[in-house]
Design a protein around this motif. Structure first.
Motif, short mmCIF file in Angstrom:
data_model
loop_
_atom_site.label_atom_id
_atom_site.label_comp_id
_atom_site.label_asym_id
_atom_site.label_seq_id
_atom_site.Cartn_x
_atom_site.Cartn_y
_atom_site.Cartn_z
N UNK A 182 -0.14 2.95 -0.67
CA UNK A 182 0.97 3.32 -1.57
C UNK A 182 0.92 2.42 -2.78
N UNK A 183 0.86 3.02 -3.96
CA UNK A 183 0.84 2.26 -5.21
C UNK A 183 2.03 2.67 -6.08
N UNK A 184 2.89 1.73 -6.46
CA UNK A 184 3.95 2.06 -7.41
C UNK A 184 3.34 2.28 -8.80
N UNK A 185 3.79 3.35 -9.45
CA UNK A 185 3.26 3.69 -10.78
C UNK A 185 4.26 3.25 -11.84
N UNK A 186 3.78 2.51 -12.84
CA UNK A 186 4.64 1.98 -13.90
C UNK A 186 4.23 2.57 -15.25
N UNK A 187 5.24 2.84 -16.07
CA UNK A 187 5.04 3.31 -17.45
C UNK A 187 5.99 2.51 -18.35
N UNK A 188 5.40 1.82 -19.30
CA UNK A 188 6.18 0.98 -20.22
C UNK A 188 7.07 0.01 -19.46
N UNK A 189 6.52 -0.52 -18.36
CA UNK A 189 7.23 -1.52 -17.59
C UNK A 189 8.24 -0.99 -16.60
N UNK A 190 8.43 0.33 -16.54
CA UNK A 190 9.41 0.92 -15.65
C UNK A 190 8.71 1.68 -14.51
N UNK A 191 9.25 1.54 -13.31
CA UNK A 191 8.72 2.30 -12.18
C UNK A 191 9.05 3.78 -12.37
N UNK A 192 8.02 4.63 -12.35
CA UNK A 192 8.24 6.07 -12.57
C UNK A 192 7.85 6.92 -11.37
N UNK A 193 7.17 6.34 -10.39
CA UNK A 193 6.77 7.12 -9.22
C UNK A 193 5.85 6.31 -8.32
N UNK A 194 5.25 7.01 -7.36
CA UNK A 194 4.31 6.38 -6.43
C UNK A 194 3.11 7.31 -6.26
N UNK A 195 1.95 6.72 -6.09
CA UNK A 195 0.79 7.48 -5.63
C UNK A 195 0.53 7.09 -4.18
N UNK A 196 0.00 8.04 -3.43
CA UNK A 196 -0.24 7.83 -2.00
C UNK A 196 -1.57 8.44 -1.62
N UNK A 197 -2.30 7.73 -0.77
CA UNK A 197 -3.50 8.32 -0.15
C UNK A 197 -3.63 7.76 1.26
N UNK A 198 -4.31 8.50 2.10
CA UNK A 198 -4.68 7.95 3.41
C UNK A 198 -5.98 8.58 3.85
N UNK A 199 -6.73 7.83 4.61
CA UNK A 199 -7.98 8.35 5.19
C UNK A 199 -8.12 7.83 6.61
N UNK A 200 -8.80 8.61 7.42
CA UNK A 200 -9.13 8.16 8.78
C UNK A 200 -10.22 7.11 8.68
N UNK A 201 -10.00 5.97 9.33
CA UNK A 201 -10.96 4.88 9.31
C UNK A 201 -11.94 5.02 10.48
N UNK A 202 -13.18 4.69 10.21
CA UNK A 202 -14.23 4.86 11.22
C UNK A 202 -13.99 3.97 12.43
N UNK A 203 -13.30 2.85 12.23
CA UNK A 203 -13.09 1.92 13.34
C UNK A 203 -11.90 1.04 13.00
#
Length: 553
Positions: free
Chosen positions: A108-129
């Protein structure tokens, strides 16, 4: 931001989808494991600043994207939003705040624009181990399954926390592969923040929540309108599936009232002593997927479409497992939530329900390459698709997961095992007015100079994919090594020169078999999907291919 008209809203929605798809492409192309770059065991989602999911990548697995909002909430509770800064990145693989097991790492990464939090990006993957005994269902509690990470800040001011990286590296068998996939997630989330900010700059959007309100409101209205078309009432279903030694019963009651649905899993069996228990976050995700298929399948899987849906389950039933229950193989049971919920509406929505499918199969494989390097990966396969009203099931389609099969050429080159054959199994699709999709047989030979440790997650052996509305069941699942059947859930070893045979189930049929169009039966026999004997046994007809005739017996 200017007032949104329908055309502008549609354009912006398409652009947001393009953003999530570009993030997904970056994730796939920079990943190290075939699990991600070939099989797409992943998810990508964009959120507004309130933590509401608004768009997901097209390759996102339902069980992953459906739990993402739960993960973002967990991160926000663990690290107050007011203290987040540009360049932060958070991770967790906690089963109860992630996708239901430790083998999916969430970013989860907070997304900032001009110093203000505007949203979040999210990713997930299955890990091999993730360490421990390795990916399998043969664990007594969560502690044996591997490394559990609560909410952690992996990056601060764009700088990696090397301590966390070192802890992970020292706990896993294929460290370069795991850390490589983690860095692919780091990269795609950084790209996601940049693309989201560029999108907001282009359309002069200062507050993404304004756009989110419009998009989510449309989705909510569409879902509520679709629910109103279902007659008010209480709809129930029960299915039996394989457990660990004894069968398990899954039960559901769907209470439809006006424009809302309450789904309750009371009556479902309790926990088992093995890693097939399901945290409720995953149960909820697979239920949402089922209800979207029944109502508005094309509806975006965002926060708006889930507002009219409510879910409950007794604590520590197998669909609401609490810590420290083992959950590594939660898909073994959790995938049945989708057909369980769909089956409850067999009478209320006869033209929308689907027979059970042969589902996705995976075999966890560990060993060593010829050069001595560790192997830790998964082999994917798929059974036949369940039939629907007006549509025969397709052969070998994974559902309700969306993972793909690693190409044979890639698999053989990387892992030193030969895929000797893959073939469709005649008569494996359940008979019906509409036939279930065919299953397949896969033969894999270990021609390496060393054994391979296998962990199976099989199901639908004693209870093959059920038909619906009079349709017959498909063929069952099964594994064998050198002709010897092996348990569907458990561990085994494939020695050098030995062959593993995987027989994946056919999908269930829809409707009474004797009401099937004779021309369809004739074509099935011509195509080799149904044998002459199978047509006689399952459909009660004699097929003469040479003379193109079908005669009732």
């Amino acid at each position: 931001m200017r007032q949104l008209d329908p055309v502008s809203l549609g354009i912006m929605w398409d652009r947001l989808n393009a953003v999530t798809n570009e993030i997904t492409t970056a994730l796939v192309r920079t990943s190290f494991s075939t699990i991600v770059r070939e099989s797409y065991d992943l998810s990508v989602v964009l959120f507004d600043a309130k933590g509401r999911p608004i768009s997901q990548g097209r390759l996102s697995a339902p069980g992953h994207s459906g739990t993402a909002a739960n993960t973002v909430r967990y991160i926000a509770e663990s690290f107050p939003i007011a203290e987040m800064r540009p360049g932060d990145l958070f991770i967790t693989n906690d089963p109860w705040h992630g996708t239901g097991h430790i083998y999916d790492m969430n970013f989860v990464r907070p997304a900032f624009r001009r110093g203000e939090l505007v949203g979040f990006t999210f990713s997930d993957t299955h890990m091999a181990d993730m360490g421990g005994v390795g990916f399998s269902a043969n664990t007594a509690d969560k502690f044996a399954e591997g490394l559990h990470l609560p909410a952690c800040r992996l990056m601060r001011d764009k700088v990696l926390d090397r301590t966390i990286i070192s802890i992970i590296r020292s706990n896993v068998r294929v460290a370069d592969q795991v850390i490589g996939d983690m860095m692919a997630n780091v990269t795609c989330n950084e790209l996601g923040e940049r693309l989201l900010v560029e999108f907001m700059d282009e359309y002069e959007i200062d507050d993404l929540s304004v756009l989110a309100d419009a998009l989510l409101g449309q989705s909510e209205r569409a879902m509520r309108a679709a629910i109103r078309l279902i007659p008010d009432g209480v709809y129930a279903n029960r299915v039996q599936i394989e457990g660990l030694g004894t069968p398990l019963t899954l039960a559901v009651t769907c209470d439809v009232r006006d424009d809302e649905i309450h789904v309750d899993f009371a009556g479902t069996d309790g926990l088992v002593q093995g890693g097939v228990n399901v945290p409720f976050c995953y149960t909820r995700a697979m239920s949402i997927f089922a209800l979207r298929l029944l109502t508005v399948p094309t509806l975006p899987a965002n926060d708006g479409s889930t507002r009219p849906l409510h879910f409950s389950a007794p604590e520590n039933c197998i669909l609401n497992a609490l810590p420290p229950a083992p959950t590594a193989g939660r898909h073994v049971v959790g995938h049945f939530v989708t057909p369980l919920v769909i089956g409850a509406f067999a009478d209320a929505l006869p033209h929308r329900v689907q027979a059970q499918s042969g589902m996705m199969d995976l075999v966890s494989i560990q060993g060593r390459r010829g050069d001595g390097r560790e192997i830790s990966t998964m082999f994917f396969g798929a059974g036949g698709y369940g039939a629907m009203d007006g549509m025969d099931g397709m052969a070998t389609i994974p559902t309700p997961a969306s993972m793909r099969v690693t190409p044979t050429e890639v698999w053989e080159h990387l892992y030193g095992t030969i895929i000797e054959s893959k073939r469709l199994i005649p008569d494996s699709g359940g008979a019906g007015r509409y036939r279930g999709g065919l299953g397949q047989e896969i033969v894999m030979c270990n021609d390496r100079a060393g054994p391979l440790a296998l962990a199976f997650f099989g199901r639908q052996t004693a209870f093959p994919p059920a038909g619906i509305r009079g349709g017959a069941a498909g063929s069952p699942h099964g594994y064998a090594i050198e002709g010897r059947p092996v348990p569907p859930i458990g561990r085994s070893t494939l020695q050098t020169g030995e062959r593993l045979v995987i027989r994946l189930p056919g999908g269930g049929g829809y409707g009474e078999p004797r009401s099937r169009d004779p021309e369809r039966i004739l074509q099935d026999v011509r195509d080799g999907f149904v044998s002459v004997d199978g047509a006689r046994r399952d459909y009660g007809v004699q097929v003469d291919v040479e003379n193109a005739t079908v005669r009732s017996l």
